[in-house]
Scaffold this active site. Structure first.
Site, PDB file in Angstrom:
ATOM      1  N   TYR A   3      -2.138  -2.902   2.261  1.00 38.44           N
ATOM      2  CA  TYR A   3      -1.434  -3.166   1.004  1.00 38.44           C
ATOM      3  C   TYR A   3      -2.406  -3.135  -0.174  1.00 38.44           C
ATOM      4  CZ  TYR A   3       0.917  -5.573  -2.790  1.00 38.44           C
ATOM      5  OH  TYR A   3       1.443  -5.880  -4.022  1.00 38.44           O
ATOM      6  N   GLU A  54       1.741  -0.546  -7.359  1.00 38.17           N
ATOM      7  CA  GLU A  54       1.744  -1.100  -6.007  1.00 38.17           C
ATOM      8  C   GLU A  54       1.815   0.022  -4.975  1.00 38.17           C
ATOM      9  OE1 GLU A  54       5.250  -3.301  -4.561  1.00 38.17           O
ATOM     10  OE2 GLU A  54       3.886  -4.978  -4.255  1.00 38.17           O
TER      11      GLU A  54
END
Ligand code: ADP
Ligand code: MG
Length: 388
Positions: A108, A196
């Site tokens: 992530y 993101e």
């Protein structure tokens, strides 16, 4: 402003962030051709402004061009429901057909503004692919944070530190360092508020690639980024919010039933608070602005009334630059034009308040006058109770 995944990837590519090969389409036949081009294996991905598409059935692997055709046929036009769309879901208009990559590891990465320290912060975690909110709740230590100065960008030593913390080594480590710096550059240069990458993919061959991409941009910076502004997709925004923005009104749709018309963002926030305090729920935030004219007030009223969940309206105006008689005239005109069948509570204070009250009174409309904010909130909730 939000953009679609395929648009975010286009932007990121321009900064040297590696992404899978992919093409966007709304045509299943074209999806078949694109899949062929990528060697007969691809992923078909619904393009909506919400995450969690995989779990909702909007991201599917096709092992042949025929399968890509079938998947595109089902996904284009479907009402996709994810944890971010609300129960009504979102209609899919396009799919991104992407080469299917082999996944060794999903990590992530995210960059957003840390308001407390006033700097962008890069967050990274070994637990990619899943929702980061879940990771943050269960295991906050699994998220590594690295703030950086927007004037200098993410420094190589910071990127190396992050890549080591993610457990990467050798060539993959080097590629991750380049990736992280490129992502940080993209975030700063585009006035993004969010970048993101979830998942940030490590392939079997040790390459690093942005498998998903989500970017949000600061509306106040968009005038500097014409190309990004062009990506705006009005179909993904609330229709009433789009309508309000045409008249320069700050309107945000909420899920209660008390329609609010207020001048000034601070007073609007306080009005929503006091409605909640009195046991009700606001249907919207609306700041008509400091110097609104009659036309804007009329449009504001029309927008509030076209929200079918609104059961009563609370008008809370403090006349400073804005004069109470202008507000009153705008309200009267709107109500005459639209015809209103629900209770309207009005609290007026400040410049030309007497004129404003007189206009409302002589209009013959059944408005309920209130003294002070608390009184107004209680009266509007009582009126809803009575109507029900
Ligand atoms: P969302 O976050 O909205 O569910 P993602 O783009 O993250 O959508 O896709 C969900 C999952 O699908 C990823 O975690 C990954 O496992 C898989 N996936 C997505 N794109 C690809 C691709 N190009 N190749 C292989 N797998 C993919
Ligand atoms: Mg994702």
């Amino acid at each position: 402003m939000k953009v679609h995944e395929y648009q975010a990837k286009e932007i990121l590519r321009g900064f040297g962030v590696p992404t899978p090969r992919g093409k966007v389409t709304d045509n299943p036949e074209e999806a078949r051709q694109i899949c062929k081009e990528f060697g007969g294996r691809c992923v078909v991905k619904a393009q909506i402004h919400a995450g969690g598409r995989g779990k909702g059935g909007g991201v599917k692997l096709a092992k042949s061009p025929d399968e890509a055709f079938e998947l595109a046929k089902t996904i284009v036009g479907m009402q996709l429901i994810t944890h971010q769309t609300g129960p009504e879901g979102r209609k899919v208009k396009k799919v991104l057909v992407e080469e299917a990559l082999d996944i060794a590891q999903e990590l992530y990465l995210g960059i957003t503004l840390d308001r407390a320290i006033g700097k962008p912060v890069l967050m990274a975690s070994k637990q990619g692919g899943m929702e980061i909110e879940e990771v943050a709740a269960k295991d906050p230590n699994a998220i590594i944070k690295e703030p950086f100065d927007p004037a200098w960008g993410l420094q190589p030593y910071q990127a190396r530190k992050l890549a080591f913390a993610l457990g990467l080594s050798g060539d993959t480590h080097k590629k991750a360092v380049t990736f992280l710096i490129a992502l940080a550059n993209a975030y700063v240069a585009t006035d993004a508020t969010l970048a993101e990458i979830n998942p940030f993919l490590i392939t079997g061959g040790g390459d690093v690639i942005a498998l998903d991409a989500k970017m949000n941009f600061d509306d106040n910076g968009l005038f500097r980024h014409k190309a990004i502004h062009e990506y705006r997709d009005l179909d993904e925004e609330d229709p009433l919010e789009v309508e309000a923005s045409k008249f320069g009104l700050n309107y945000i749709k909420l899920d209660g039933n008390v329609g609010c018309m207020v001048n000034g963002a601070g007073l609007a926030m306080a009005t929503m608070d006091i409605i909640q305090y009195a046991g009700g729920k606001p249907a919207n935030f609306l700041d008509v602005g400091g110097g609104a004219n009659e036309e804007q007030v009329k449009n504001a009223m029309r927008i509030i009334l076209s929200d079918s969940s609104v059961k009563a309206v609370l008008i809370n105006i403090f006349g400073g630059i804005m004069r109470c008689d202008i507000i009153a005239t705008g309200v009267v005109n709107a109500v005459k034009e639209i015809g209103i069948k629900m209770p309207v509570v009005v609290r007026l204070e400040g410049t030309n308040v007497e004129e404003g009250k007189a206009i409302l009174k002589s209009s013959g409309l059944a408005v309920i006058p209130a003294d002070g904010m608390k009184d107004a909130a209680e009266k509007v909730i009582a009126a809803i109770g009575k109507a029900a």
